[in-house]
Scaffold this motif. Structure first.
Motif, PDB file in Angstrom:
ATOM      1  N   GLU A   7       0.961  -1.846  -0.184  1.00 25.82           N
ATOM      2  CA  GLU A   7      -0.289   0.080   0.303  1.00 25.82           C
ATOM      3  C   GLU A   7       0.451   1.502  -0.323  1.00 25.82           C
ATOM      4  OE1 GLU A   7      -2.670   2.770  -0.436  1.00 25.82           O
ATOM      5  OE2 GLU A   7      -3.610   0.893  -0.222  1.00 25.82           O
ATOM      6  N   LEU A  12      -2.405   5.377   5.579  1.00 22.37           N
ATOM      7  CA  LEU A  12      -2.583   3.782   5.086  1.00 22.37           C
ATOM      8  C   LEU A  12      -2.757   2.414   6.230  1.00 22.37           C
ATOM      9  CD1 LEU A  12      -6.518   2.721   5.213  1.00 22.37           C
ATOM     10  CD2 LEU A  12      -5.595   2.766   2.683  1.00 22.37           C
ATOM     11  N   LYS A 109     -11.811   0.738  -1.318  1.00 23.30           N
ATOM     12  CA  LYS A 109     -11.816   1.943  -0.173  1.00 23.30           C
ATOM     13  C   LYS A 109     -13.473   2.707  -0.752  1.00 23.30           C
ATOM     14  CE  LYS A 109      -7.095   1.425  -1.268  1.00 23.30           C
ATOM     15  NZ  LYS A 109      -5.494   1.927  -1.130  1.00 23.30           N
ATOM     16  N   PRO A 110     -13.822   3.461   0.654  1.00 24.40           N
ATOM     17  CA  PRO A 110     -12.724   2.889   2.449  1.00 24.40           C
ATOM     18  C   PRO A 110     -13.449   1.343   2.592  1.00 24.40           C
ATOM     19  CG  PRO A 110     -14.951   4.328   2.593  1.00 24.40           C
ATOM     20  CD  PRO A 110     -14.425   4.109   0.310  1.00 24.40           C
TER      21      PRO A 110
END
Length: 229
Positions: A7, A12, A109-110
């Motif tokens: 990521e 995040l 996401k989210p």
């Protein structure tokens, strides 16, 4: 579980890393395609969390590379590690592209961190042929709550012994290669040697004495946990 988290969003990534580690998992985190390729080549994982929109490196943020690249490379070399794709780009054609490239699940996401962990457990169960609750002799494993029991009482273990027994129970009756077990339990900077692994196995055997469960050594292969005849 040993998890590879890929990521590029630092905030995040750190939130997910903390959540997964707090839940008791071993997590290695990559921020770009270069790190992802390296980690996935040198370490065995139970499951991979993959963001589709990744830079080539931490020094090159544009143009953006695709997480599909590292996924296709892994599948091309025969790596069947379960993969869950995470992306804000939640259009149908992109979900199809991820699944066609070899992803096993897809979450836009989210998302809720609890749902992420539940889906990871489901992916690993399917890949290993294991269920949430496994019983062998008097030894039980509740994967959802990360708890062992012995004769229906809590069976508490130090962290490394817990991880060794978890691997042997996922599922039981399966030959676990010594090298794969060592790799799963090693850190990138510290390798778990044969002597250390054998020490953990020896301690577990003593603690499982008269439990109806045995850990057998398969010469030249590794170990197998099964119900005692």
């Amino acid at each position: 579980m040993r998890i590879l988290l890929i990521e590029d969003d630092e905030v995040l990534r750190q939130v997910m890393l903390k959540s997964l580690v707090d839940a008791g998992h071993r997590v290695d985190a990559a921020a770009d395609l270069g790190q992802a390729r390296h980690y996935w080549h040198v370490q065995a994982f139970d499951v991979v969390l993959l963001d589709l929109n990744l830079p080539e490196s931490d020094r090159n943020h544009a143009p953006m590379g695709s997480g599909l690249t590292v996924l296709r490379e892994a599948r091309a070399r025969g790596d069947r590690t379960p993969v869950m794709v995470l992306t804000a780009r939640n259009r149908t054609e992109e979900r199809i592209a991820g699944l066609d490239a070899g992803a096993d699940d897809y979450l836009g996401k989210p998302f809720d961190l609890g749902e992420v962990e539940a889906r990871l457990r489901a992916l690993v169960r399917r890949s290993q042929g294991a269920s949430d609750v496994t019983q062998v002799g008097q030894l039980g494993l509740d994967r959802k709550n990360r708890r062992f029991s012995l004769a229906q009482e809590p069976f508490l273990l130090p962290a490394r012994e817990f991880e060794v027994l978890w691997e042997l129970m996922s599922p039981p009756g399966r030959a676990v290669h010594k090298r794969a077990l060592s790799d799963k339990l090693s850190d990138f900077d510290v390798s778990l040697g044969d002597n250390a692994l054998e020490a953990f196995i020896s301690r577990l055997r003593r603690k499982l004495n008269q439990s109806g469960v045995v850990i057998r050594t398969l010469r030249g292969i590794g170990y197998l946990l099964e119900e005692e005849a």
